[in-house]
Design a protein around this motif. Sequence first.
Motif, PDB file in Angstrom:
ATOM      1  N   HIS A   8     -10.036 -16.326 -32.631  1.00  0.00           N
ATOM      2  CA  HIS A   8      -8.697 -16.775 -32.264  1.00  0.00           C
ATOM      3  C   HIS A   8      -7.747 -16.793 -33.468  1.00  0.00           C
ATOM      4  CE1 HIS A   8     -10.585 -17.966 -28.519  1.00  0.00           C
ATOM      5  NE2 HIS A   8      -9.360 -17.967 -28.028  1.00  0.00           N
ATOM      6  N   TRP A  58     -10.580 -28.364 -29.163  1.00  0.00           N
ATOM      7  CA  TRP A  58     -10.383 -26.918 -29.099  1.00  0.00           C
ATOM      8  C   TRP A  58     -10.492 -26.417 -27.651  1.00  0.00           C
ATOM      9  CZ3 TRP A  58      -7.982 -23.195 -30.953  1.00  0.00           C
ATOM     10  CH2 TRP A  58      -8.374 -21.872 -30.797  1.00  0.00           C
ATOM     11  N   ALA A  61      -7.418 -27.357 -25.694  1.00  0.00           N
ATOM     12  CA  ALA A  61      -6.289 -26.508 -26.068  1.00  0.00           C
ATOM     13  C   ALA A  61      -6.391 -25.147 -25.389  1.00  0.00           C
ATOM     14  CB  ALA A  61      -6.227 -26.338 -27.582  1.00  0.00           C
ATOM     15  N   LYS A  62      -7.562 -24.537 -25.448  1.00  0.00           N
ATOM     16  CA  LYS A  62      -7.726 -23.214 -24.840  1.00  0.00           C
ATOM     17  C   LYS A  62      -7.499 -23.266 -23.332  1.00  0.00           C
ATOM     18  CE  LYS A  62     -11.734 -21.727 -26.099  1.00  0.00           C
ATOM     19  NZ  LYS A  62     -12.899 -20.907 -26.441  1.00  0.00           N
ATOM     20  N   VAL A  65      -3.776 -23.652 -22.689  1.00  0.00           N
ATOM     21  CA  VAL A  65      -3.097 -22.399 -22.999  1.00  0.00           C
ATOM     22  C   VAL A  65      -3.263 -21.429 -21.827  1.00  0.00           C
ATOM     23  CG1 VAL A  65      -3.203 -20.333 -24.452  1.00  0.00           C
ATOM     24  CG2 VAL A  65      -3.154 -22.592 -25.502  1.00  0.00           C
ATOM     25  N   THR A  79       1.637 -25.561 -28.684  1.00  0.00           N
ATOM     26  CA  THR A  79       1.463 -24.726 -29.875  1.00  0.00           C
ATOM     27  C   THR A  79       1.156 -25.592 -31.084  1.00  0.00           C
ATOM     28  OG1 THR A  79       2.943 -23.059 -28.955  1.00  0.00           O
ATOM     29  CG2 THR A  79       2.560 -22.993 -31.339  1.00  0.00           C
ATOM     30  N   ARG A  82      -2.416 -26.871 -30.953  1.00  0.00           N
ATOM     31  CA  ARG A  82      -3.406 -25.855 -31.349  1.00  0.00           C
ATOM     32  C   ARG A  82      -3.528 -25.771 -32.870  1.00  0.00           C
ATOM     33  NH1 ARG A  82      -2.317 -20.331 -28.571  1.00  0.00           N
ATOM     34  NH2 ARG A  82      -4.299 -19.868 -29.556  1.00  0.00           N
TER      35      ARG A  82
END
Length: 118
Positions: A8, A58, A61-62, A65, A79, A82
């Motif tokens: 990423h 994490w 967040a993914k 997103v 954003t 992240r």
Amino acid sequence: DIRDQASHRVFKGFLATIPAEKRKHLPRYLAGIRVRMGKVAANLPRDSKLMEETVPYWRAAKARVDLHAKAGVTDGELTLYRWMVEEFRVAQFAQELRTAMTVSPKRLQEQWNKIGKP
């Protein structure tokens, strides 16, 4: 976890998609991965504990997103979250590299609360 993080940060076209302000931190994030890899063999239980503390942020967040992308939503708060997770990784696994911002579980939660729903 390390592969996921690296994929990423460095991917086809990453230089064009990562803002210049954040690109300057990439060497430190990649150095953090290298530091972590150097430490993991000496203390796998420690790495596992730190990973268990870090991965939920994490994954959240993914997932968000992905939801935002499907809904066509752009959210600066997400954003920022992240990037805060990236800094948290540095704080957890490679403290000697120092973070660009103060980050903690409490601050991550506060930022998460600012993220809009898609």
